[in-house]
Write a protein that holds these residues in place. Structure first.
Motif, PDB file in Angstrom:
ATOM      1  N   ASP A  18     -15.306  68.838 -47.587  1.00 33.99           N
ATOM      2  CA  ASP A  18     -15.856  70.155 -47.130  1.00 33.99           C
ATOM      3  C   ASP A  18     -14.937  71.118 -46.563  1.00 33.99           C
ATOM      4  O   ASP A  18     -15.226  71.985 -45.947  1.00 33.99           O
ATOM      5  CB  ASP A  18     -17.072  70.069 -46.363  1.00 33.99           C
ATOM      6  N   LYS A  19     -13.783  71.015 -46.745  1.00 35.94           N
ATOM      7  CA  LYS A  19     -12.575  71.718 -46.405  1.00 35.94           C
ATOM      8  C   LYS A  19     -12.387  71.748 -44.774  1.00 35.94           C
ATOM      9  O   LYS A  19     -11.828  72.607 -44.467  1.00 35.94           O
ATOM     10  CB  LYS A  19     -12.791  73.310 -47.081  1.00 35.94           C
ATOM     11  N   THR A  20     -12.975  70.756 -44.235  1.00 30.99           N
ATOM     12  CA  THR A  20     -12.755  70.745 -42.578  1.00 30.99           C
ATOM     13  C   THR A  20     -11.480  70.129 -42.403  1.00 30.99           C
ATOM     14  O   THR A  20     -11.081  69.944 -41.170  1.00 30.99           O
ATOM     15  CB  THR A  20     -13.681  69.848 -41.973  1.00 30.99           C
ATOM     16  N   MET A  21     -10.589  69.511 -43.388  1.00 29.70           N
ATOM     17  CA  MET A  21      -9.460  68.993 -43.017  1.00 29.70           C
ATOM     18  C   MET A  21      -8.387  69.384 -44.471  1.00 29.70           C
ATOM     19  O   MET A  21      -8.866  69.300 -45.352  1.00 29.70           O
ATOM     20  CB  MET A  21      -9.662  67.367 -43.090  1.00 29.70           C
ATOM     21  N   ARG A  22      -7.124  69.550 -44.092  1.00 29.32           N
ATOM     22  CA  ARG A  22      -6.242  69.846 -45.008  1.00 29.32           C
ATOM     23  C   ARG A  22      -5.748  68.414 -45.586  1.00 29.32           C
ATOM     24  O   ARG A  22      -5.943  67.558 -45.118  1.00 29.32           O
ATOM     25  CB  ARG A  22      -5.165  70.631 -44.179  1.00 29.32           C
ATOM     26  N   PHE A  23      -5.482  68.538 -46.903  1.00 31.65           N
ATOM     27  CA  PHE A  23      -4.960  67.633 -47.571  1.00 31.65           C
ATOM     28  C   PHE A  23      -3.640  67.101 -46.816  1.00 31.65           C
ATOM     29  O   PHE A  23      -2.627  68.094 -46.622  1.00 31.65           O
ATOM     30  CB  PHE A  23      -4.917  68.185 -49.075  1.00 31.65           C
ATOM     31  N   ARG A  24      -3.290  65.774 -46.736  1.00 28.54           N
ATOM     32  CA  ARG A  24      -2.138  65.324 -46.345  1.00 28.54           C
ATOM     33  C   ARG A  24      -1.769  63.995 -47.098  1.00 28.54           C
ATOM     34  O   ARG A  24      -2.603  63.461 -47.663  1.00 28.54           O
ATOM     35  CB  ARG A  24      -2.193  64.972 -44.699  1.00 28.54           C
ATOM     36  N   GLY A  52      -5.369  79.235 -52.382  1.00 26.98           N
ATOM     37  CA  GLY A  52      -4.462  79.642 -53.301  1.00 26.98           C
ATOM     38  C   GLY A  52      -4.301  78.747 -54.239  1.00 26.98           C
ATOM     39  O   GLY A  52      -5.215  77.946 -55.025  1.00 26.98           O
ATOM     40  N   ASP A  53      -3.206  78.574 -54.684  1.00 27.04           N
ATOM     41  CA  ASP A  53      -2.712  77.404 -55.677  1.00 27.04           C
ATOM     42  C   ASP A  53      -2.184  76.261 -55.027  1.00 27.04           C
ATOM     43  O   ASP A  53      -1.420  75.365 -55.418  1.00 27.04           O
ATOM     44  CB  ASP A  53      -1.246  78.129 -56.378  1.00 27.04           C
ATOM     45  N   ALA A  54      -3.230  75.661 -54.332  1.00 28.81           N
ATOM     46  CA  ALA A  54      -3.058  74.386 -53.789  1.00 28.81           C
ATOM     47  C   ALA A  54      -3.195  73.361 -54.919  1.00 28.81           C
ATOM     48  O   ALA A  54      -2.385  72.315 -54.576  1.00 28.81           O
ATOM     49  CB  ALA A  54      -4.424  73.928 -52.891  1.00 28.81           C
ATOM     50  N   VAL A  55      -3.802  73.308 -55.839  1.00 26.76           N
ATOM     51  CA  VAL A  55      -3.607  71.969 -56.700  1.00 26.76           C
ATOM     52  C   VAL A  55      -2.394  71.793 -57.417  1.00 26.76           C
ATOM     53  O   VAL A  55      -1.836  70.576 -57.364  1.00 26.76           O
ATOM     54  CB  VAL A  55      -4.792  72.380 -57.824  1.00 26.76           C
ATOM     55  N   LYS A  56      -1.796  72.624 -57.604  1.00 31.12           N
ATOM     56  CA  LYS A  56      -0.340  73.072 -58.316  1.00 31.12           C
ATOM     57  C   LYS A  56       0.709  72.297 -57.271  1.00 31.12           C
ATOM     58  O   LYS A  56       1.413  71.539 -57.341  1.00 31.12           O
ATOM     59  CB  LYS A  56       0.418  74.114 -58.915  1.00 31.12           C
ATOM     60  N   ASP A  60       2.806  68.661 -57.150  1.00 32.53           N
ATOM     61  CA  ASP A  60       4.371  68.984 -57.341  1.00 32.53           C
ATOM     62  C   ASP A  60       4.831  67.994 -55.947  1.00 32.53           C
ATOM     63  O   ASP A  60       5.804  67.291 -56.144  1.00 32.53           O
ATOM     64  CB  ASP A  60       4.837  70.165 -56.937  1.00 32.53           C
ATOM     65  N   HIS A  61       4.109  68.180 -55.024  1.00 29.40           N
ATOM     66  CA  HIS A  61       4.590  67.323 -53.682  1.00 29.40           C
ATOM     67  C   HIS A  61       4.368  65.808 -53.732  1.00 29.40           C
ATOM     68  O   HIS A  61       5.135  64.986 -53.486  1.00 29.40           O
ATOM     69  CB  HIS A  61       3.592  67.934 -52.467  1.00 29.40           C
ATOM     70  N   ILE A  62       3.352  65.436 -54.332  1.00 27.76           N
ATOM     71  CA  ILE A  62       3.086  64.164 -54.984  1.00 27.76           C
ATOM     72  C   ILE A  62       4.246  63.549 -55.598  1.00 27.76           C
ATOM     73  O   ILE A  62       4.653  62.257 -55.469  1.00 27.76           O
ATOM     74  CB  ILE A  62       1.727  63.858 -55.368  1.00 27.76           C
ATOM     75  N   LYS A  63       4.532  64.443 -56.804  1.00 23.74           N
ATOM     76  CA  LYS A  63       5.392  63.840 -57.719  1.00 23.74           C
ATOM     77  C   LYS A  63       6.885  63.910 -56.894  1.00 23.74           C
ATOM     78  O   LYS A  63       7.751  62.821 -56.966  1.00 23.74           O
ATOM     79  CB  LYS A  63       5.830  65.000 -58.692  1.00 23.74           C
ATOM     80  N   SER A  64       7.206  64.639 -55.702  1.00 25.08           N
ATOM     81  CA  SER A  64       8.363  64.731 -55.237  1.00 25.08           C
ATOM     82  C   SER A  64       8.373  63.381 -54.189  1.00 25.08           C
ATOM     83  O   SER A  64       9.250  62.574 -53.957  1.00 25.08           O
ATOM     84  CB  SER A  64       8.427  65.792 -54.238  1.00 25.08           C
ATOM     85  N   GLN A  65       7.101  63.167 -53.488  1.00 25.35           N
ATOM     86  CA  GLN A  65       7.148  61.985 -52.637  1.00 25.35           C
ATOM     87  C   GLN A  65       7.356  60.879 -53.457  1.00 25.35           C
ATOM     88  O   GLN A  65       8.465  59.728 -53.180  1.00 25.35           O
ATOM     89  CB  GLN A  65       5.703  62.090 -52.165  1.00 25.35           C
ATOM     90  N   ILE A  66       6.740  60.700 -54.479  1.00 25.70           N
ATOM     91  CA  ILE A  66       7.044  59.405 -55.652  1.00 25.70           C
ATOM     92  C   ILE A  66       8.360  59.146 -56.020  1.00 25.70           C
ATOM     93  O   ILE A  66       8.786  58.053 -56.035  1.00 25.70           O
ATOM     94  CB  ILE A  66       5.904  59.351 -56.539  1.00 25.70           C
ATOM     95  N   GLY A  67       9.048  60.485 -56.349  1.00 23.09           N
ATOM     96  CA  GLY A  67      10.359  60.504 -56.620  1.00 23.09           C
ATOM     97  C   GLY A  67      11.377  59.797 -55.590  1.00 23.09           C
ATOM     98  O   GLY A  67      12.228  59.375 -55.937  1.00 23.09           O
TER      99      GLY A  67
END
Length: 170
Positions: A18-24, A52-56, A60-67
């Protein structure tokens, strides 16, 4: 992941419907014997408000973390090994609990009770002496499992940062 006998790689994330918490999200580790988690504060912990463009950006951040997971995980293994070599007295443990509860608000009163019980009669053996920082750290992360999902990652991160600053060479 890897060949550590005590821990495995963990990708932790939190989000709200419900957008009460930011994705982390953050790379961390979990302790095999008990399922406790470890998240270190300087390991690219990421948060994003749902605009905004949160999904992209998230992808990108998930890919960076996994990398970079190998680098982050190796650092946690080094931290664990250093904690195993640090002896912590009962007085230091009591001071740490006071700091975590009264000053830093990392643990709650009910979690403080869990930690006290774990210090007296541990539910798990952490492959380290009972008076090692690693064992006490795991008593704390064991209690943090009772945290609200909204605050768990932040508590983990803050705990690790505090432990490193108080007891370990940085």
């Amino acid at each position: 992941y890897g060949n550590d006998s005590d821990m495995g790689l963990m990708f932790a994330w939190a989000n709200s419907y419900d957008k009460t918490m930011r994705f982390r999200c953050a790379i961390g580790a979990y302790v095999f014997v008990c399922g406790n988690g470890l998240i270190a504060g300087d390991m690219s912990n990421y948060g994003r408000i749902h605009k905004g463009d949160a999904v992209k950006e998230v992808k990108d951040h998930i890919k960076s973390q996994i990398g970079n997971a190998n680098v982050y995980f190796k650092e946690l293994i080094q931290d664990k090994e250093e904690m195993k070599d640090v002896t912590i007295t009962d007085e230091q443990t009591a001071e740490l609990m006071g700091l975590l509860y009264f000053k830093e608000s990392i643990i709650s009163s009910s979690q403080l009770i869990v930690i006290k019980e774990q210090c007296k009669k541990p539910a798990h053996s952490y492959n380290a002496p009972l008076d090692s920082l690693w064992t006490v750290y795991n008593h704390i992360t064991f209690a943090l499992k009772k945290s609200h999902p909204k605050s768990w990652m932040e508590q983990q991160k803050n705990l690790h940062k505090l432990i490193k600053s108080k007891f370990m060479t940085i």
